[in-house]
Design a protein around this motif. Structure first.
Motif, PDB file in Angstrom:
ATOM      1  N   SER A  43      25.215  39.197  21.678  1.00  0.00           N
ATOM      2  CA  SER A  43      25.781  37.930  22.259  1.00  0.00           C
ATOM      3  C   SER A  43      24.785  37.448  23.103  1.00  0.00           C
ATOM      4  CB  SER A  43      27.193  38.193  22.887  1.00  0.00           C
ATOM      5  OG  SER A  43      27.189  37.143  23.867  1.00  0.00           O
ATOM      6  N   ILE A  44      24.232  36.306  22.810  1.00  0.00           N
ATOM      7  CA  ILE A  44      23.168  35.729  23.404  1.00  0.00           C
ATOM      8  C   ILE A  44      23.680  35.235  24.813  1.00  0.00           C
ATOM      9  CG2 ILE A  44      21.792  33.499  23.854  1.00  0.00           C
ATOM     10  CD1 ILE A  44      21.316  33.445  20.780  1.00  0.00           C
ATOM     11  N   GLU A  45      25.142  34.990  25.107  1.00  0.00           N
ATOM     12  CA  GLU A  45      25.818  34.527  26.450  1.00  0.00           C
ATOM     13  C   GLU A  45      26.027  35.696  27.277  1.00  0.00           C
ATOM     14  OE1 GLU A  45      29.215  31.767  25.715  1.00  0.00           O
ATOM     15  OE2 GLU A  45      29.739  32.403  27.953  1.00  0.00           O
ATOM     16  N   ASN A  46      26.221  36.832  26.687  1.00  0.00           N
ATOM     17  CA  ASN A  46      26.127  38.019  27.370  1.00  0.00           C
ATOM     18  C   ASN A  46      24.931  38.415  28.100  1.00  0.00           C
ATOM     19  OD1 ASN A  46      29.111  38.339  26.775  1.00  0.00           O
ATOM     20  ND2 ASN A  46      28.546  40.087  25.376  1.00  0.00           N
ATOM     21  N   SER A  47      23.933  38.125  27.180  1.00  0.00           N
ATOM     22  CA  SER A  47      22.469  38.352  27.529  1.00  0.00           C
ATOM     23  C   SER A  47      22.044  37.429  28.519  1.00  0.00           C
ATOM     24  CB  SER A  47      21.598  38.509  26.435  1.00  0.00           C
ATOM     25  OG  SER A  47      20.458  39.115  26.401  1.00  0.00           O
ATOM     26  N   LEU A 236      17.858  31.674  24.869  1.00  0.00           N
ATOM     27  CA  LEU A 236      18.010  30.057  24.576  1.00  0.00           C
ATOM     28  C   LEU A 236      18.775  29.496  25.474  1.00  0.00           C
ATOM     29  CD1 LEU A 236      17.752  27.921  22.115  1.00  0.00           C
ATOM     30  CD2 LEU A 236      20.126  28.558  21.490  1.00  0.00           C
ATOM     31  N   ILE A 237      19.859  30.003  25.944  1.00  0.00           N
ATOM     32  CA  ILE A 237      20.772  29.170  27.070  1.00  0.00           C
ATOM     33  C   ILE A 237      19.849  29.197  28.533  1.00  0.00           C
ATOM     34  CG2 ILE A 237      22.715  29.251  28.254  1.00  0.00           C
ATOM     35  CD1 ILE A 237      23.925  31.094  26.124  1.00  0.00           C
ATOM     36  N   GLU A 238      19.352  30.370  28.613  1.00  0.00           N
ATOM     37  CA  GLU A 238      18.675  30.047  30.137  1.00  0.00           C
ATOM     38  C   GLU A 238      17.494  29.219  30.037  1.00  0.00           C
ATOM     39  OE1 GLU A 238      15.730  31.132  33.356  1.00  0.00           O
ATOM     40  OE2 GLU A 238      15.341  31.306  31.284  1.00  0.00           O
ATOM     41  N   PRO A 328      27.058  28.135  29.789  1.00  0.00           N
ATOM     42  CA  PRO A 328      28.310  28.401  30.566  1.00  0.00           C
ATOM     43  C   PRO A 328      28.473  28.084  32.052  1.00  0.00           C
ATOM     44  CG  PRO A 328      27.089  30.511  29.623  1.00  0.00           C
ATOM     45  CD  PRO A 328      26.269  29.190  29.446  1.00  0.00           C
ATOM     46  N   HIS A 329      27.233  27.579  32.551  1.00  0.00           N
ATOM     47  CA  HIS A 329      27.123  26.966  34.098  1.00  0.00           C
ATOM     48  C   HIS A 329      27.794  25.578  34.133  1.00  0.00           C
ATOM     49  CE1 HIS A 329      25.069  26.183  37.717  1.00  0.00           C
ATOM     50  NE2 HIS A 329      25.141  25.130  37.189  1.00  0.00           N
ATOM     51  N   PHE A 330      27.640  24.722  32.842  1.00  0.00           N
ATOM     52  CA  PHE A 330      28.129  23.357  32.723  1.00  0.00           C
ATOM     53  C   PHE A 330      29.683  23.239  32.044  1.00  0.00           C
ATOM     54  CE2 PHE A 330      23.794  22.645  33.762  1.00  0.00           C
ATOM     55  CZ  PHE A 330      23.637  21.717  34.805  1.00  0.00           C
TER      56      PHE A 330
END
Lengths: 369, 369
Positions: A43-47, A236-238, A328-330
């Protein structure tokens, strides 16, 4: 989105760390400079959450170096970038847009000045070595150009400083952002920079001695348990939340550095000599007609595999979404878009069609955080 | 071998045909010129048998074109290749090694002469456009260099001739190998060459009008049912059996054209001007010390993700295996290897360690078939 396998071959080069990351759980790759670059460990979100709290070790050997050395090396490096390097110092990294004679972006590397006559260009995903060779041959420059045997791995995240101090002592904590120096481990010397493809802080280790680098890689995992170290990769998210641009994704040869917000890396007012300088003067005089901005979309997932048109209420195209992810922040989707001048106002409404559904959103500034 | 997903993004560009091939069952991709290139539709062996008997349509848009036009275009194109193009003709394709000033291979494209002042270089997987731009700028050539909007799809296999005749009439069967001409379909004109990445015969359609190209793509599937048309892609087994070399896999910048068996594409004896000419003369005088050859291994499967050392009975390295596959024709593994001069004898015994097991094999000539 459906998953497709990557068909490996010698042309998509492995790195010295590939067998390790495959044991450590890499699940997806991208290709970068003809090389495997890990893109996900589950998971990219967990990472993403882990990266923002702890420390990760990344195989970023795909950041290849173009080494330019010799009498005319400084002249050639300057010719390729609109950033003034005349006052550059040994032991420093410089983020340098590389442009062609039409001011189109070719790459956005970090340039390391090893000394006045030896430079490493740490490139994004285009063959800058071929551009450098062509220019050197055409201009009859006295330089040597090669891709040295350098395979970077990165240590990223807020606890990277403690982890690296545990190995290299207090000296490494004195390294300033974008500074580099040589550090010993087990008898081998490694060039280490305070840098990396995240805004969470950390280091990049430019490994020239492969065996010694692998020992350091393994050692960091061993002693990093107390910091909850994990394998990772550019996230990607960060990177989108932090507004770290990616050449080929957010901008390409059809864009100029002003359009990408690189104003502070453009020096057209003194007498340094670089390609595209006249064109940049012209562009500055006329003003740009598009630029990279942020967008926020009122949806909770997205998968971007190419540009998506952004439109106004009347379906006129007002921009082009180039990268995006759920933040996840927004608690909504955010993205990086090339917006037409008519629509640069913050909070401007926009629409985008995704898999047949119309979603609404707003324009915002970069970086997001 | 474990499967890994490909992480798609705008940087790994899709083609106009991507959505179609994903509906048609593509299962794996490689990346080529920063673009998605299909690598498998299920079993590569089934696809191989089908390709040798019937006809396939391939999305090979990743074969990008570097367009060089203008007064000095012929001079620039010649400067980049050791093949003599002084007697080249409009409407013909030329396989041309591109080398640097050290005679190292940069690419092995097919060059299309549209006319004396307009050329397309249909490239393998390196950014030749950057080399061309660097050379043009450095030499002050009067040329325009761009990547035109051309997305090739190929029609390959023994029944490709009947299928294409059904669409374009007898005229297309008159096209000679490596000849090209313009052909109409539904009011749009397409450049079509008798060429392709297989030895089974066929055509490549250089689509400039995307919409018209998609109509032709769909039409070929519709009317091709009687020829058992299927979607496909460059086939690893077929290309190795046929000895079709792949830049980045079989050879790279560390190899010169003599070492790759390109002797007939090297002209050092007349007065044409190209990079690396003096170096090639030197190499010819001294003789090469390694060259590409075939190997046959007494095993029935293999998966190559990088070079494998080939050794003699005493474990001395005698060559480097670069591509390999199981060949249904030979009922064993065959591969392409860079062999040291001491071991060029046909039927020479060799060994290779694969996943800890020692396998034996023999050296042979290229092509295999």
């Amino acid at each position: 989105m459906k998953n497709f396998s990557i068909a490996k071959s010698r042309r998509l080069r492995s790195t010295p760390y590939t067998s390790r990351i495959e044991e450590q759980g890499v699940t997806a790759y991208t290709i970068y400079n003809h090389m495997l670059l890990p893109a996900a460990f589950g998971s990219i979100e967990n990472s993403y959450h882990h990266l923002k709290e702890h420390v990760q070790i990344w195989d970023v050997a795909a950041e290849r170096q173009v080494e330019i050395s010799g009498k005319d090396s400084a002249e050639l490096v300057q010719l390729m970038t609109c950033r003034d390097l005349s006052k550059s110092k040994d032991g420093r990294c410089y983020y340098c847009p590389i442009i062609d004679d039409n001011a189109g972006l070719i790459n956005d590397p970090v340039v390391l000045r090893l000394n006045e006559n030896k430079w490493w260009i740490s490139i994004a995903d285009t063959d800058v070595i071929l551009f450098a060779k062509g220019l050197a041959i055409g201009n009859n420059f006295d330089v040597k150009i090669k891709e040295p045997n350098v395979d970077i791995f990165a240590v990223q995240g807020p606890k990277s400083f403690m982890l690296m101090e545990k190995v290299f002592g207090e000296k490494i904590t004195k390294l300033k952002f974008f500074g580099f120096d040589y550090f010993d481990f087990g008898g081998a010397k490694h060039l280490i920079a305070q840098s990396g493809w995240s805004k969470q802080g950390g280091y990049e280790i430019y490994v020239e001695n492969t065996e010694a680098g692998l020992k350091l890689y393994d050692h960091l995992f061993e002693i990093g348990k107390e910091f909850n170290v994990k394998p990772g990769c550019p996230n990607l998210i960060e990177r989108i939340e932090s507004g770290l641009l990616s050449h080929g994704n957010d901008m390409d040869n059809g864009d100029n550095p002003y359009e990408c917000g690189f104003d502070k890396y453009i020096n057209i007012d003194n007498d340094i000599n670089f390609l595209g300088k006249e064109k940049l003067k012209e562009i500055k005089l006329q003003g740009i007609k598009k630029k990279l901005m942020g967008v926020k979309l009122d949806i909770d997932k997205i998968s971007i595999t190419g540009s998506l048109d952004l439109t106004d209420q009347d379906s006129n195209v007002i921009g082009e979404l180039r990268s995006a992810c759920y933040s996840p922040h927004f608690k909504k989707v955010i993205g990086i878009a090339m917006m037409k001048k008519s629509h640069w106002d913050i909070d401007q409404d926009l629409k985008v069609k995704i898999n047949g559904d119309i979603c609404s959103g707003k324009v915002c500034d970069l970086p997001f955080i």
